[in-house]
Design an enzyme around this catalytic site. Sequence first.
Site, mmCIF file in Angstrom:
data_model
loop_
_atom_site.group_PDB
_atom_site.id
_atom_site.type_symbol
_atom_site.label_atom_id
_atom_site.label_comp_id
_atom_site.label_asym_id
_atom_site.label_seq_id
_atom_site.Cartn_x
_atom_site.Cartn_y
_atom_site.Cartn_z
ATOM 1 N N GLY A 1 0.844 -1.198 0.000
ATOM 2 C CA GLY A 1 0.000 0.000 0.000
ATOM 3 C C GLY A 1 0.876 1.245 0.000
ATOM 4 N N LEU B 1 1.358 3.619 2.223
ATOM 5 C CA LEU B 1 2.146 3.837 3.440
ATOM 6 C C LEU B 1 3.197 2.738 3.625
ATOM 7 C CD1 LEU B 1 2.712 5.455 5.997
ATOM 8 C CD2 LEU B 1 0.906 4.142 7.146
ATOM 9 N N THR C 1 -7.465 6.074 11.765
ATOM 10 C CA THR C 1 -7.999 7.120 10.892
ATOM 11 C C THR C 1 -8.849 8.155 11.625
ATOM 12 O OG1 THR C 1 -9.576 7.462 9.080
ATOM 13 C CG2 THR C 1 -9.928 5.526 10.408
ATOM 14 N N ASP C 2 -8.939 9.335 11.031
ATOM 15 C CA ASP C 2 -9.858 10.375 11.523
ATOM 16 C C ASP C 2 -11.318 9.938 11.434
ATOM 17 O OD1 ASP C 2 -9.175 10.559 8.630
ATOM 18 O OD2 ASP C 2 -10.775 12.053 8.595
ATOM 19 N N TYR D 1 -16.560 2.165 7.363
ATOM 20 C CA TYR D 1 -15.093 2.211 7.446
ATOM 21 C C TYR D 1 -14.665 2.650 8.844
ATOM 22 C CZ TYR D 1 -10.340 4.042 6.583
ATOM 23 O OH TYR D 1 -8.992 4.323 6.650
HETATM 24 N N1 LIG Z 1 -5.413 6.695 2.556
HETATM 25 C C1 LIG Z 1 -5.830 7.605 3.437
HETATM 26 O O1 LIG Z 1 -6.190 8.741 3.088
HETATM 27 C C2 LIG Z 1 -5.889 7.252 4.897
HETATM 28 C C3 LIG Z 1 -6.449 8.176 5.786
HETATM 29 C C4 LIG Z 1 -6.499 7.851 7.137
HETATM 30 C C5 LIG Z 1 -5.977 6.654 7.584
HETATM 31 N N2 LIG Z 1 -5.465 5.766 6.697
HETATM 32 C C6 LIG Z 1 -4.947 4.504 7.219
HETATM 33 O O2 LIG Z 1 -3.581 4.426 6.873
HETATM 34 C C7 LIG Z 1 -3.211 3.052 6.703
HETATM 35 C C8 LIG Z 1 -2.486 2.881 5.386
HETATM 36 O O3 LIG Z 1 -3.356 3.302 4.352
HETATM 37 P P1 LIG Z 1 -2.915 3.289 2.811
HETATM 38 O O4 LIG Z 1 -3.500 4.507 2.198
HETATM 39 O O5 LIG Z 1 -1.475 3.010 2.689
HETATM 40 O O6 LIG Z 1 -3.766 2.035 2.310
HETATM 41 P P2 LIG Z 1 -3.634 1.212 0.959
HETATM 42 O O7 LIG Z 1 -2.764 1.927 -0.007
HETATM 43 O O8 LIG Z 1 -5.021 0.839 0.575
HETATM 44 O O9 LIG Z 1 -2.844 -0.093 1.448
HETATM 45 C C9 LIG Z 1 -3.436 -1.072 2.238
HETATM 46 C C10 LIG Z 1 -2.715 -2.362 1.941
HETATM 47 O O10 LIG Z 1 -3.278 -3.396 2.767
HETATM 48 C C11 LIG Z 1 -3.400 -4.563 1.970
HETATM 49 N N3 LIG Z 1 -4.378 -5.486 2.523
HETATM 50 C C12 LIG Z 1 -5.731 -5.493 2.345
HETATM 51 N N4 LIG Z 1 -6.263 -6.557 2.970
HETATM 52 C C13 LIG Z 1 -5.245 -7.223 3.551
HETATM 53 C C14 LIG Z 1 -5.159 -8.422 4.316
HETATM 54 N N5 LIG Z 1 -6.260 -9.141 4.605
HETATM 55 N N6 LIG Z 1 -3.948 -8.840 4.748
HETATM 56 C C15 LIG Z 1 -2.832 -8.122 4.448
HETATM 57 N N7 LIG Z 1 -2.839 -6.997 3.704
HETATM 58 C C16 LIG Z 1 -4.046 -6.554 3.264
HETATM 59 C C17 LIG Z 1 -3.833 -4.016 0.632
HETATM 60 O O11 LIG Z 1 -3.670 -4.973 -0.371
HETATM 61 P P3 LIG Z 1 -4.676 -4.931 -1.652
HETATM 62 O O12 LIG Z 1 -4.447 -3.624 -2.325
HETATM 63 O O13 LIG Z 1 -4.247 -6.118 -2.433
HETATM 64 O O14 LIG Z 1 -6.059 -5.025 -1.062
HETATM 65 C C18 LIG Z 1 -2.880 -2.824 0.484
HETATM 66 O O15 LIG Z 1 -1.633 -3.209 -0.052
HETATM 67 C C19 LIG Z 1 -4.501 2.253 6.853
HETATM 68 O O16 LIG Z 1 -4.605 1.784 8.179
HETATM 69 C C20 LIG Z 1 -5.595 3.284 6.617
HETATM 70 O O17 LIG Z 1 -6.796 2.934 7.283
HETATM 71 C C21 LIG Z 1 -5.393 6.031 5.361
#
Ligand SMILES: NC(=O)c1ccc[n+]([C@@H]2O[C@H](COP(=O)([O-])OP(=O)(O)OC[C@H]3O[C@@H](n4cnc5c(N)ncnc54)[C@H](OP(=O)(O)O)[C@@H]3O)[C@@H](O)[C@H]2O)c1
Length: 295
Positions: free
Chosen positions: A10, A12, A113-114, A137
Amino acid sequence: MNVLITGANGQLGRELQSVLRRGRADIGAVPAVYADATVTAVDADQLDITDAQAVTAFFTKTCPDVVFNCAAYTQVDACEENEADAARVNADGPAHLAAAAARIGAKLVHVSTDYVFDGAACEPYDEDAPTAPATAYGRTKQRGEQAVLAACDRVFVVRTAWLYGTEGHNFVATMRRLGASRDTVTVVDDQTGSPTYTEDLAWTLLALGATEHYGVYHATGAGSCTWCAFARAIMERAGNGCRVLPCTTAEYPSKTPRPAYSVLGHKALAAIGLDRIRPWEDALDAYFARTKNEG
Ligand SMILES: NC(=O)c1ccc[n+]([C@@H]2O[C@H](COP(=O)([O-])OP(=O)(O)OC[C@H]3O[C@@H](n4cnc5c(N)ncnc54)[C@H](OP(=O)(O)O)[C@@H]3O)[C@@H](O)[C@H]2O)c1
């Protein structure tokens, strides 16, 4: 030192690996404790965090000292339609990681998350403000927070928001793509938050993971803006001439309600001297400098 990163593909997860490889981020050097660390970075195909047995076996085999959980079900609209699936990844998965970490005495840095807040505030949410998620979510992420805090003493819950980086899907990448082909875009101007650059967050997660100051933290870009102001800042830096027109949430409804206000206060990070995240505008400059050849 053994470091485990879950959800490593992902946006992050990739940034964490990059900062560890480089040994520094713009806002600071990676703590010395990670020098020569063995980093195991896995995504769902190698470690599905919803599989409790697989998580236990993986921890037994790799003996991580610190686990960074970047895995999540992050598609907010899809969560609304598939709350049970989202809960498996956002609540049950973190619970399995926390239980396995507790069993071997590892630290767990869990990202949240917020969206755990209701979005109705008009001043920054403190770390101990009551959570009241308005979306599936947010509910699943709230359950994840509660589960890790209950299962493991050595846990950091780090809430972030409006995340973007050089990898993966995010608002900045979308605006750059739209700005390259359109004269105007219309963006909501009545939702306020704090754009957060993955590099600044990754450094903060690593810095926290090097301490024993367990608890709940907020880590977002300093300052705040609306999505419309953020979009304008992106178009300016991209130099594409695209005009950003403001609209209201009512004029541009989405399937899932978005928080009107999601600014997070950083008291907990400040209290331990780790609130180094830059003003969001400076971080956006740094992101553009890093990606300057990408248009
Ligand atoms: N993006 C934002 O704006 C935002 C805002 C607030 C908080 N956050 C938090 O920040 C963190 C990182 O977010 P991000 O934006 O980097 O998310 P992301 O790009 O969607 O990455 C999430 C990763 O988790 C993997 N994943 C999904 N299901 C899984 C499982 N069962 N076992 C292992 N891996 C799995 C996904 O794989 P697939 O792609 O193959 O599903 C993806 O590689 C998360 O906790 C998110 O809730 C994000």
